[in-house]
Design an enzyme around this catalytic site. Structure first.
Site, PDB file in Angstrom:
ATOM      1  N   SER A 305      -1.546  -7.890  -7.259  1.00 24.85           N
ATOM      2  CA  SER A 305      -1.284  -6.462  -7.121  1.00 24.85           C
ATOM      3  C   SER A 305      -2.352  -5.622  -7.817  1.00 24.85           C
ATOM      4  CB  SER A 305       0.120  -6.169  -7.662  1.00 24.85           C
ATOM      5  OG  SER A 305       0.517  -4.853  -7.403  1.00 24.85           O
ATOM      6  N   ASP A 316     -16.769  -6.440  -6.310  1.00 23.58           N
ATOM      7  CA  ASP A 316     -17.423  -5.827  -5.152  1.00 23.58           C
ATOM      8  C   ASP A 316     -18.588  -4.937  -5.561  1.00 23.58           C
ATOM      9  OD1 ASP A 316     -15.675  -7.135  -3.559  1.00 23.58           O
ATOM     10  OD2 ASP A 316     -14.833  -5.361  -2.583  1.00 23.58           O
ATOM     11  N   LYS A 330      -1.657  -9.981  -3.235  1.00 26.80           N
ATOM     12  CA  LYS A 330      -0.638  -8.955  -2.958  1.00 26.80           C
ATOM     13  C   LYS A 330      -1.365  -7.643  -2.683  1.00 26.80           C
ATOM     14  CE  LYS A 330       3.602  -6.825  -4.700  1.00 26.80           C
ATOM     15  NZ  LYS A 330       3.175  -5.412  -4.691  1.00 26.80           N
TER      16      LYS A 330
END
Length: 522
Positions: A305, A316, A330
């Protein structure tokens, strides 16, 4: 004489009349359509109401209306195939809201089962246990006059500052054995509301490498993370290991803020995609603090989550390498809708995407075959946090208890005699020498004997460091048993020294009669 205006009026009114007629016609059609849809909706609602009334009136084993309605709603949620959807009663709603707010549960103790009771490994800051004066290194012998005994099995250690000692609102009286002198004290712990810190551990892994464990993401977690990182930097850290293992997430917005601390201002942290997948709302960094600080992030299968929001954003944007095992996956966001004072709905309302536009939602498979989640840059077979007080796998329960008793006795003796715990190699060498002389006579195989001495030394070290509240030393000592922590440290500071001792060869094994010890059964 006829004016120009009187000549042109009929030509103007004609088109206006046509437009008005057309608008009225269109409006009538729109109203008819809306009215039809409204009547269809009422028809569906009436169908549900009729079905409930029929069951209540005719079913052999019917239920009260309130219960029938609740079960009807629960059935509707199941048909959504949303694993996170739920119908919450008041207690469930309050518990869910308390989790997101960071409300502490229990007394605030991290407990460990030991041969002679429950050992207190840590006391959460701000908890009822801390307010009552309980210390790390204490051992719980009884609760409200009842000896722990087999209760120790049910009250085994739980992390995040929680424990299982009689969850209720009643106060509790604990009988403690206090290290190192062995005094017995009784303390009354008053249960009150308290805030469970989001940062459960912090310190220096090496002289220039800080460590922060973010164990949950609740209200103000980003602020607590910021304070913790600022603290280790002020102590000399020039790189950071951020531990997200076991962090099952929490508030999406707090995850965005936490990630933003390490990203340039304006960078996209994550995006929310609502119903239909057409509207994408990017969330960007606002409060950048350490956009160039060398960083490693530890993850495992329970990282989920909002914790995945942090890990994905940092990777990233090229800010951190991920170390550990694949995360949970999630990629969904929930919100709670109040239906009445007694019932609430928890529903999935959006998906979130990484800065690269990837959804991490777990869709199929289990374990390594599951699709979704983050694949670490440094992939390990096992990345779970290990308790440095554990015995090796495969040891029998009697052997584990015996070595723990030996280590504990020696640790308490060393503390009573005033042994200093720093430097660690010196302390470890002294403990190892004494324990090598007390090896059980049954451990004559060189490898098994070395394992016994190493384990006993480690347990004695951990006990002494806990009692002395040496958090940095415990962190550095944990590096040996924690593969992910070791790998994360190597990424930001290759070859960093963590006070490891290169043990000397063990001395010859004394005779069993000289030892005066009972044999240990493995």
């Amino acid at each position: 004489m006829v004016s120009f205006r009187s000549l042109t009026r009929p030509r103007v009114l004609a088109p206006l009349t046509a437009v008005a007629v057309a608008a009225a016609f269109a409006g009538g059609r729109w109203y008819e359509r809306v009215d039809t849809e409204r009547r269809d909706e009422w028809a569906d609602a009436k169908l549900l109401s009729t079905a409930i009334d029929s069951v209540r009136a005719n079913a052999l084993d019917s239920l009260p209306s309130e219960e029938l309605i609740r079960r009807a709603v629960s059935g509707m949620l199941r048909e959504l195939q949303d694993p996170y959807a739920a119908l919450l009663r008041p207690d469930g709603f309050e518990k869910y809201r308390g989790t997101l707010k960071g409300d502490g549960q229990g007394l605030g103790l991290t407990l460990r089962r030991e041969p002679r009771g429950l050992g207190v490994a840590r006391v959460a800051p701000g908890s009822p246990a801390e307010a009552a004066g309980i210390r790390a290194g204490d051992r719980i012998l009884a609760e409200n006059g009842v000896a722990m005994g087999d209760d120790a099995r049910r009250a085994s250690a739980r992390t995040n500052g929680n424990d299982r000692t009689r969850a209720a609102n009643a106060d509790v009286v604990l009988t403690l054995w206090r290290a190192p002198m062995g005094d017995t004290v009784q303390l009354s712990v008053k249960r009150t509301k308290w805030h469970l810190p989001a940062v459960s551990d912090q310190g220096l892994l090496a002289d220039s490498v800080g460590y922060v464990r973010l164990s949950t993401i609740s209200a103000r977690s980003s602020y607590e993370l910021e304070r913790a990182v600022e603290g280790v930097i002020q102590r000399g850290a020039r790189a950071l290991v951020l531990d997200l293992r076991g962090n099952t997430g929490g508030l999406f917005e707090e995850g965005v803020r936490a990630a933003g601390l390490f990203l340039p201002r304006g960078a996209v942290v994550a995006s929310l995609v609502g119903r239909g997948g057409t509207n994408t709302e990017p969330y960007r960094t606002r409060d950048s603090r350490w956009s160039t600080l060398p960083l490693t992030v530890l993850v495992d299968a329970r990282t989920a989550s909002a914790a995945e929001v942090i890990a994905a954003a940092l990777r990233d944007h090229g800010r951190a390498l991920l170390v550990g095992t694949p995360t949970y996956g999630k990629g969904l966001v929930q919100r709670v809708v109040r239906l009445s004072p007694d019932l609430s709905l928890r529903l999935t309302t959006a998906r979130w995407l990484t800065p690269r536009g990837v959804s991490l939602e777990r869709r199929a498979g289990k374990g390594a075959a599951a699709h979704g989640g983050l694949l670490p840059d440094v992939l390990l077979d096992e990345a779970s946090r290990r308790d440095p007080y554990s015995v090796p796998d495969g040891w029998s329960a009697p052997a584990g208890r015996a070595v723990a008793l030996m280590a504990d006795s020696l640790a308490m003796h060393a503390l009573r005699e005033g042994w200093v715990v720093r430097p660690l190699p010196l302390l470890e060498g002294r403990l190892r020498t004494l324990l090598a002389q007390r090896t059980p006579a049954t451990e004559r195989d060189p490898l098994r004997r070395a394992e016994w001495v190493t384990t006993a030394t480690r347990l004695a070290m951990v006990r002494m460091l806990e009692v002395e509240r040496e958090r940095d030393a415990l962190l550095r000592y944990a590096v040996r048993e924690d593969a992910a922590l070791r790998a994360g440290l190597d990424v930001v500071a290759p070859g960093a020294e963590v006070a490891q001792l290169h043990p000397e060869p063990l001395p010859p094994l004394p005779s069993r009669r000289a030892l005066g010890l009972r044999s240990l059964v493995r």
